[in-house]
Enzyme design. Structure first.
Site, PDB file in Angstrom:
ATOM      1  N   HIS A 229      27.902  32.559  31.274  1.00  0.00           N
ATOM      2  CA  HIS A 229      27.743  31.215  31.830  1.00  0.00           C
ATOM      3  C   HIS A 229      26.527  31.104  32.755  1.00  0.00           C
ATOM      4  N   TYR A 233      22.618  28.666  33.140  1.00  0.00           N
ATOM      5  CA  TYR A 233      21.948  28.091  34.316  1.00  0.00           C
ATOM      6  C   TYR A 233      20.606  28.756  34.588  1.00  0.00           C
ATOM      7  N   HIS A 380      26.750  20.679  21.408  1.00  0.00           N
ATOM      8  CA  HIS A 380      26.583  20.627  22.876  1.00  0.00           C
ATOM      9  C   HIS A 380      25.366  21.452  23.310  1.00  0.00           C
ATOM     10  N   PHE A 381      25.266  22.677  22.828  1.00  0.00           N
ATOM     11  CA  PHE A 381      24.158  23.462  23.401  1.00  0.00           C
ATOM     12  C   PHE A 381      22.824  23.246  22.696  1.00  0.00           C
ATOM     13  N   HIS A 382      22.858  22.579  21.527  1.00  0.00           N
ATOM     14  CA  HIS A 382      21.543  22.178  21.011  1.00  0.00           C
ATOM     15  C   HIS A 382      21.012  20.973  21.785  1.00  0.00           C
ATOM     16  N   ARG A 445      32.308  26.532  13.843  1.00  0.00           N
ATOM     17  CA  ARG A 445      30.961  27.058  14.007  1.00  0.00           C
ATOM     18  C   ARG A 445      30.905  28.446  13.364  1.00  0.00           C
ATOM     19  N   ARG A 446      29.717  28.997  13.274  1.00  0.00           N
ATOM     20  CA  ARG A 446      29.519  30.366  12.795  1.00  0.00           C
ATOM     21  C   ARG A 446      30.135  30.621  11.432  1.00  0.00           C
TER      22      ARG A 446
HETATM   23 FE1  HAS Z   1      27.781  24.306  28.408  1.00  0.00          FE
HETATM   24  C1  HAS Z   1      29.541  26.117  26.038  1.00  0.00           C
HETATM   25  C2  HAS Z   1      30.731  23.467  29.963  1.00  0.00           C
HETATM   26  C3  HAS Z   1      26.032  22.714  30.936  1.00  0.00           C
HETATM   27  C4  HAS Z   1      24.869  25.804  27.329  1.00  0.00           C
HETATM   28  N1  HAS Z   1      27.291  25.673  26.947  1.00  0.00           N
HETATM   29  C5  HAS Z   1      28.151  26.288  26.066  1.00  0.00           C
HETATM   30  C6  HAS Z   1      27.417  27.177  25.195  1.00  0.00           C
HETATM   31  C7  HAS Z   1      26.100  27.115  25.591  1.00  0.00           C
HETATM   32  C8  HAS Z   1      26.036  26.161  26.686  1.00  0.00           C
HETATM   33  C9  HAS Z   1      24.945  27.907  25.006  1.00  0.00           C
HETATM   34  O1  HAS Z   1      33.645  24.367  29.880  1.00  0.00           O
HETATM   35  C10 HAS Z   1      28.018  27.980  24.048  1.00  0.00           C
HETATM   36  C11 HAS Z   1      28.228  29.421  24.330  1.00  0.00           C
HETATM   37  C12 HAS Z   1      28.791  30.084  23.091  1.00  0.00           C
HETATM   38  O2  HAS Z   1      27.965  30.501  22.209  1.00  0.00           O
HETATM   39  O3  HAS Z   1      30.016  30.150  22.944  1.00  0.00           O
HETATM   40  N2  HAS Z   1      28.296  23.229  30.102  1.00  0.00           N
HETATM   41  C13 HAS Z   1      29.544  22.986  30.542  1.00  0.00           C
HETATM   42  C14 HAS Z   1      29.500  22.170  31.755  1.00  0.00           C
HETATM   43  C15 HAS Z   1      28.165  21.940  32.013  1.00  0.00           C
HETATM   44  C16 HAS Z   1      27.421  22.633  30.991  1.00  0.00           C
HETATM   45  C17 HAS Z   1      30.664  21.683  32.553  1.00  0.00           C
HETATM   46  N3  HAS Z   1      25.829  24.248  29.002  1.00  0.00           N
HETATM   47  C18 HAS Z   1      25.325  23.535  30.073  1.00  0.00           C
HETATM   48  C19 HAS Z   1      23.901  23.767  30.176  1.00  0.00           C
HETATM   49  C20 HAS Z   1      23.568  24.652  29.153  1.00  0.00           C
HETATM   50  C21 HAS Z   1      24.800  24.934  28.432  1.00  0.00           C
HETATM   51  C22 HAS Z   1      23.016  23.162  31.228  1.00  0.00           C
HETATM   52  C23 HAS Z   1      22.265  25.245  28.778  1.00  0.00           C
HETATM   53  C24 HAS Z   1      21.116  24.992  29.328  1.00  0.00           C
HETATM   54  N4  HAS Z   1      29.742  24.663  28.033  1.00  0.00           N
HETATM   55  C25 HAS Z   1      30.779  24.268  28.811  1.00  0.00           C
HETATM   56  C26 HAS Z   1      32.037  24.828  28.281  1.00  0.00           C
HETATM   57  C27 HAS Z   1      31.696  25.598  27.166  1.00  0.00           C
HETATM   58  C28 HAS Z   1      30.250  25.477  27.041  1.00  0.00           C
HETATM   59  C29 HAS Z   1      33.400  24.657  28.785  1.00  0.00           C
HETATM   60  C30 HAS Z   1      32.646  26.413  26.269  1.00  0.00           C
HETATM   61  C31 HAS Z   1      33.015  25.664  25.063  1.00  0.00           C
HETATM   62  C32 HAS Z   1      33.856  26.507  24.132  1.00  0.00           C
HETATM   63  O4  HAS Z   1      35.054  26.203  24.017  1.00  0.00           O
HETATM   64  O5  HAS Z   1      33.344  27.462  23.545  1.00  0.00           O
HETATM   65  C33 HAS Z   1      27.625  21.175  33.206  1.00  0.00           C
HETATM   66  O6  HAS Z   1      26.792  22.015  33.964  1.00  0.00           O
HETATM   67  C34 HAS Z   1      26.881  19.924  32.860  1.00  0.00           C
HETATM   68  C35 HAS Z   1      26.451  19.130  34.102  1.00  0.00           C
HETATM   69  C36 HAS Z   1      25.412  18.098  33.791  1.00  0.00           C
HETATM   70  C37 HAS Z   1      25.473  16.797  34.061  1.00  0.00           C
HETATM   71  C38 HAS Z   1      24.318  15.894  33.683  1.00  0.00           C
HETATM   72  C39 HAS Z   1      23.412  15.506  34.871  1.00  0.00           C
HETATM   73  C40 HAS Z   1      22.236  14.721  34.386  1.00  0.00           C
HETATM   74  C41 HAS Z   1      20.940  14.878  34.786  1.00  0.00           C
HETATM   75  C42 HAS Z   1      19.854  14.052  34.111  1.00  0.00           C
HETATM   76  C43 HAS Z   1      19.465  12.819  34.874  1.00  0.00           C
HETATM   77  C44 HAS Z   1      18.593  11.947  34.029  1.00  0.00           C
HETATM   78  C45 HAS Z   1      17.632  11.112  34.490  1.00  0.00           C
HETATM   79  C46 HAS Z   1      16.881  10.273  33.535  1.00  0.00           C
HETATM   80  C47 HAS Z   1      17.316  10.970  35.931  1.00  0.00           C
HETATM   81  C48 HAS Z   1      26.647  16.194  34.749  1.00  0.00           C
HETATM   82  C49 HAS Z   1      20.536  15.844  35.825  1.00  0.00           C
HETATM   83  C50 HAS Z   1      17.488   8.902  33.551  1.00  0.00           C
HETATM   84  C51 HAS Z   1      16.720   7.873  32.823  1.00  0.00           C
HETATM   85  C52 HAS Z   1      17.251   6.726  32.332  1.00  0.00           C
HETATM   86  C53 HAS Z   1      16.344   5.713  31.720  1.00  0.00           C
HETATM   87  C54 HAS Z   1      18.702   6.449  32.362  1.00  0.00           C
HETATM   88  C1  HEM Z   2      23.085  28.066  16.311  1.00  0.00           C
HETATM   89  C2  HEM Z   2      19.940  25.316  13.838  1.00  0.00           C
HETATM   90  C3  HEM Z   2      16.815  25.484  17.575  1.00  0.00           C
HETATM   91  C4  HEM Z   2      20.005  28.118  20.085  1.00  0.00           C
HETATM   92  C5  HEM Z   2      22.531  27.244  15.358  1.00  0.00           C
HETATM   93  C6  HEM Z   2      23.212  26.781  14.183  1.00  0.00           C
HETATM   94  C7  HEM Z   2      22.333  26.011  13.482  1.00  0.00           C
HETATM   95  C8  HEM Z   2      21.092  25.978  14.220  1.00  0.00           C
HETATM   96  C9  HEM Z   2      22.568  25.309  12.149  1.00  0.00           C
HETATM   97  C10 HEM Z   2      24.685  27.014  13.936  1.00  0.00           C
HETATM   98  C11 HEM Z   2      25.139  27.776  12.878  1.00  0.00           C
HETATM   99  C12 HEM Z   2      26.608  28.060  12.847  1.00  0.00           C
HETATM  100  O1  HEM Z   2      27.361  27.986  13.837  1.00  0.00           O
HETATM  101  O2  HEM Z   2      27.034  28.423  11.733  1.00  0.00           O
HETATM  102  C13 HEM Z   2      18.788  25.193  14.616  1.00  0.00           C
HETATM  103  C14 HEM Z   2      17.552  24.600  14.161  1.00  0.00           C
HETATM  104  C15 HEM Z   2      16.680  24.641  15.223  1.00  0.00           C
HETATM  105  C16 HEM Z   2      17.372  25.264  16.320  1.00  0.00           C
HETATM  106  C17 HEM Z   2      17.306  24.043  12.776  1.00  0.00           C
HETATM  107  C18 HEM Z   2      15.238  24.166  15.297  1.00  0.00           C
HETATM  108  C19 HEM Z   2      14.387  24.391  14.338  1.00  0.00           C
HETATM  109  C20 HEM Z   2      17.431  26.168  18.597  1.00  0.00           C
HETATM  110  C21 HEM Z   2      16.861  26.395  19.899  1.00  0.00           C
HETATM  111  C22 HEM Z   2      17.770  27.124  20.606  1.00  0.00           C
HETATM  112  C23 HEM Z   2      18.901  27.378  19.731  1.00  0.00           C
HETATM  113  C24 HEM Z   2      15.499  25.874  20.359  1.00  0.00           C
HETATM  114  C25 HEM Z   2      17.720  27.621  22.033  1.00  0.00           C
HETATM  115  C26 HEM Z   2      16.701  27.575  22.834  1.00  0.00           C
HETATM  116  C27 HEM Z   2      21.072  28.400  19.241  1.00  0.00           C
HETATM  117  C28 HEM Z   2      22.184  29.249  19.608  1.00  0.00           C
HETATM  118  C29 HEM Z   2      23.066  29.247  18.516  1.00  0.00           C
HETATM  119  C30 HEM Z   2      22.488  28.372  17.519  1.00  0.00           C
HETATM  120  C31 HEM Z   2      22.372  29.997  20.930  1.00  0.00           C
HETATM  121  C32 HEM Z   2      24.420  29.945  18.431  1.00  0.00           C
HETATM  122  C33 HEM Z   2      24.406  31.174  17.653  1.00  0.00           C
HETATM  123  C34 HEM Z   2      25.794  31.725  17.507  1.00  0.00           C
HETATM  124  O3  HEM Z   2      26.761  30.970  17.329  1.00  0.00           O
HETATM  125  O4  HEM Z   2      25.903  32.951  17.579  1.00  0.00           O
HETATM  126  N1  HEM Z   2      21.248  26.722  15.369  1.00  0.00           N
HETATM  127  N2  HEM Z   2      18.643  25.575  15.927  1.00  0.00           N
HETATM  128  N3  HEM Z   2      18.661  26.770  18.534  1.00  0.00           N
HETATM  129  N4  HEM Z   2      21.276  27.889  17.989  1.00  0.00           N
HETATM  130 FE1  HEM Z   2      19.977  26.732  16.951  1.00  0.00          FE
HETATM  131 CU    CU Z   3      29.564  27.833  30.600  1.00  0.00          CU
END
Ligand code: HAS
Ligand code: HEM
Ligand code: CU
Length: 553
Positions: A229, A233, A380-382, A445-446
C-alpha cells in the site's frame, strides 16, 4: 510578501547532475515502452484477438507488464525527478559524495532490473508484480528485486545526506518545500520497504533455493501489503510535489499554503503504512478487529488527499480572481490550457477525482466483497497510477528534460505533448471504463481469454473486453508518441529553460517549526505501525497452520 521561502533565485541547473536525471528518466521510458507492448498484448489476448506465440504464458506477460510499469517506470522516474529538485533547491548542485551515491543506487537498481526482467521474460518468474507465495519464481528473480530495493535505498540516503548538509549550512532556515517533500517521500519509502525486504530475504529466497520446504503464505502476503500500500503512495507523492510546488508557478499563481502542503505530507508519512489490510479484507486468517482498525486508518489517509484537492482549488481560484475571473469556476477560463506542463498534470488531477472515489469504494468492507479480484480493481489503478500519476510524470518530462540538459521546450514539442495527453485520456476512458463496468458484472482480473465452456454470463463480458482492446490500442499509440517525445526533447535546441518552482502566499514565519521535527514524526509513524501490525503478525508467526509448498504456473 516573503522572499526567502522557496525562493527561486533562477540559477542554472547543474548539467553534471542533469546527466544523472536523464539516465533515470531514460530507463523509465524504456520500461514504459516494453511494458506498453505487454499491456497491448494483454488486451488483445483477453478479447480473443490474438493468441500468444512461442509458448509465452499470459502470466509471463502480465508479470512483465506489472513490474515494468508499476515498479521500474515509476521508481526510476521518481528518483530522477526528486534528485533534480533536491539538486536545484538544496544548494544548486549535489555534493560529490551524494552524486556518487546516486550513481551507485542507479547501478544497483539497473543490475536488479535487468536480472529480474530476464527471469520474467524467460518464463522463470511468472508470479505477477505482487509475487505472492505460493507462486514460486527462480531465486534470481527475488535477488533482482532485492538489488532494486537496495539501489533505491542508496539513492534515498543520498537525498538525506544532501538535506543534512544543507540544514547544517543553513541553520534556522526553512527547508525548501520541494526538498522537504522529497525527504518525507523517501522516509516513507525507507520504512515501507523494510516489509518487502523481510519477505524477500527471510521467506522467499530461502524457499526458492529449496533451503526450506514450505512458506508461511499468510505472513508473506501481509509483509507484502505492509509494503504494497505505501508503494502506491510512493508513486503518488511525487505527483503531489508537482501539483503543490510546480503547477502554481506554471499557471502564474502562488502556492496556497506552504504549511498545509507540509502537513499533508506528514500525514501521508503517518498513515500510508499501517493500512495494508485493506488489500486483504477478503482473506481468512486476519481477525475482523484488525481489518476494521486498518480500514479506519485507511480513511485517515484519505484526509491529506482531500487537503490536496482543497489546496489546489484554492490556488486555482485565487489565481483566477487575481486575473479578473469571477464566480466559482471563472478560473477555468484563465488557465494555460495550451501549455502541456499544465495540461497533462491537470488531466491527472481531474481523473484523480473518480479514481480516488473508486478507492473509497474498495476500502469499504462490504463493497470490497463485490469488487475484490475483479477487473474493477484493475480499472481503479489504471486511473490512479496509470493516469493521474503517469500523466503528471509525462507533464513533468516536458520541462524537466529541457531544464536538466540546457535546452528549450519548443512549441512543436508542446503541441505533441497536448496531443499525447488527449490520446492517453481517450484510451484510458475506454480501457478503464470497460474494466470498471465489466468488473461490476464479476469479470475476474488476471485471466487470459476463456469462454468458461460457453457460460452465458461470461459471454456477456466479451463486448467489454473488445472496448478494453480498443482503449489499449489507443493507449499504446500514446506510449509510442510519449517515447518519441522523450527522444525528441533530448535533441531540442539549446537554451535556458527555468526550473518552475512555485512560491508560497504567506511568509516563512507562517510555517510552524514543528513540521521539521523528524524524530517526532518517525516515532509516531512507527507507533502507528506497531499498533496496527504487532498482534496480527504475532498471530501469523505463531500460527500452527502448515506452510505451503511452491507452485509454478
Ligand atoms: Fe488504491 C487497490 C483503496 C488510492 C493504486 N490501489 C489498488 C491497487 C493499486 C492501487 C495498484 O481499500 C491494486 C493492487 C493489486 O494489484 O492488488 N486506493 C484506495 C484508497 C485510496 C486509493 C482509499 N490507489 C490509490 C492511489 C494509487 C492506488 C493514489 C496509485 C497511485 N486501492 C484501495 C483498496 C484496494 C486498492 C481498498 C484493494 C482492492 C482489492 O480488493 O484488491 C485513496 O488514497 C484515494 C484518495 C483520493 C481522493 C481524491 C482527491 C482528489 C484530488 C484531485 C483534485 C482535483 C482538482 C482538479 C483540484 C479522495 C487530490 C479539479 C478540477 C475541476 C475542473 C473539477
Ligand atoms: C494490468 C493494459 C499501462 C500498471 C493490466 C491489465 C491490462 C493492462 C489489460 C490487466 C490484465 C488482467 O488482469 O488480466 C494496459 C495498457 C496500458 C497499460 C494497454 C498502456 C499501453 C499501464 C501503466 C501502469 C500499469 C502506465 C502503471 C504505471 C498495471 C498493473 C497491472 C496492470 C500494476 C496489474 C498486474 C497484475 O495484476 O499483476 N494492464 N496497461 N499499466 N497494469 Fe496496465
Ligand atoms: Cu492500498
Amino acid at each position: 510578501m516573503n522572499l526567502d521561502l522557496n525562493r527561486t533565485n533562477h540559477h542554472r541547473f547543474d548539467l553534471k547532475d542533469g546527466k544523472l536525471v536523464v539516465a533515470h528518466i531514460l530507463v523509465a521510458f524504456i520500461a514504459l515502452l516494453i511494458g506498453g507492448i505487454a499491456g497491448l498484448l494483454q488486451t488483445m489476448v483477453k478479447s480473443g484477438t490474438v493468441k500468444l506465440p512461442y509458448g509465452i504464458g499470459y502470466y509471463e506477460l502480465l508479470t512483465a507488464h506489472g513490474i515494468l510499469m508499476a515498479i521500474v517506470f515509476t521508481t526510476y522516474f521518481i528518483i530522477g525527478f526528486l534528485y533534480s529538485g533536491v539538486s536545484y533547491t538544496l544548494g544548486g548542485k549535489l555534493l560529490p559524495i551524494v552524486h556518487r551515491m546516486s550513481w551507485l543506487g542507479f547501478a544497483f537498481m539497473t543490475a536488479g532490473t535487468v536480472l529480474g526482467v530476464i527471469m520474467v521474460l524467460t518464463g522463470k518468474a511468472s508470479v505477477l508484480y505482487t509475487f505472492y507465495a505460493p507462486l514460486k519464481a527462480s531465486p534470481y528473480f527475488y535477488i533482482g528485486l532485492a538489488l532494486l530495493v537496495v539501489g533505491s535505498w542508496i539513492s534515498g540516503w543520498g537525498i538525506f545526506w544532501q538535506y543534512k548538509y544543507w540544514k547544517q549550512t543553513h541553520q534556522g532556515k526553512l527547508t525548501p518545500l520541494f526538498a522537504f517533500m522529497s525527504v518525507v517521500t523517501f522516509l516513507m519509502w525507507q520504512i515501507a520497504t523494510i516489509g518487502v525486504a523481510a519477505e524477500v530475504l527471510i521467506q522467499l529466497i530461502p524457499w526458492s533455493f529449496g533451503w526450506v520446504e514450505t512458506i508461511n503464505v499468510m505472513l508473506s502476503r501481509t509483509l507484502f501489503w505492509y509494503f504494497g500500500h505505501p508503494l502506491v503512495y510512493f508513486w503518488l507523492m511525487p505527483a503531489y510535489i508537482c501539483w503543490y510546488v510546480i503547477i502554481p508557478k506554471i499557471i502564474g499563481g502562488k502556492i496556497y499554503s506552504d504549511a498545509l502542503a507540509r502537513l499533508s505530507f506528514i500525514l501521508l508519512l503517518l498513515f500510508s503504512i499501517p493500512v495494508g489490510f485493506h488489500h486483504q479484507l477478503m482473506e481468512p486468517g486476519i481477525s475482523s478487529f484488525w481489518k476494521y482498525l486498518q480500514v479506519v486508518l485507511t480513511f485517515m489517509v484519505v484526509i491529506p488527499s482531500l487537503m490536496t484537492a482543497f489546496s489546489l482549488f484554492a490556488t486555482f481560484e485565487l489565481n483566477g480572481r487575481a486575473k479578473g475571473a469571477k464566480g466559482l469556476f471563472g478560473w477555468v477560463k484563465v488557465m494555460p490550457w495550451k501549455d502541456v506542463r499544465f495540461f497533462a498534470p491537470f488531466m491527472g488531477m481531474l481523473i484523480f477525482i473518480p479514481a480516488g472515489a473508486g478507492g473509497l469504494i474498495n476500502a469499504s468492507n462490504q463493497m470490497n466483497a463485490v469488487v475484490h479480484n475483479t477487473l474493477w480493481v484493475t480499472g481503479h489503478f489504471h486511473l490512479t497510477v496509470a493516469t493521474s500519476v503517469a500523466l503528471t510524470f509525462f507533464g513533468i518530462t516536458y520541462w524537466l528534460l529541457p531544464v536538466v540538459t540546457g535546452r528549450v521546450l519548443t512549441p512543436r514539442m508542446n503541441k505533441l505533448g497536448i496531443i499525447q495527453t488527449i490520446i492517453w485520456c481517450v484510451g484510458m476512458f475506454f480501457m478503464s471504463g470497460a474494466m470498471h463496468l465489466v468488473g461490476l458484472f464479476g469479470a475476474p482480473r488476471r485471466t487470459a481469454f476463456t469462454t468458461y465452456e460457453g457460460n452465458a454470463d461470461a459471454a456477456a463480458w466479451m463486448p467489454y473486453y473488445v472496448f478494453m482492446a480498443i482503449g489499449g490500442t489507443v493507449l499504446f499509440i500514446g506510449v509510442l508518441l510519449m517515447v518519441y517525445n522523450v527522444f525528441a526533447l533530448l535533441r531540442a535546441p539549446k537554451g535556458v529553460e527555468e526550473y518552475p518552482l512555485g512560491e508560497a502566499m504567506e511568509s516563512a514565519e507562517a510555517t510552524p517549526a514543528y513540521l521539521d521535527h523528524w524524530r517526532l514524526w518517525i516515532s509516531l509513524s512507527v507507533l502507528l505501525i506497531l499498533v496496527a501490525y504487532t498482534i496480527p503478525l504475532m498471530d501469523m508467526i505463531t500460527s500452527t497452520t502448515p506452510g505451503s509448498k511452491g507452485f509454478i504456473t
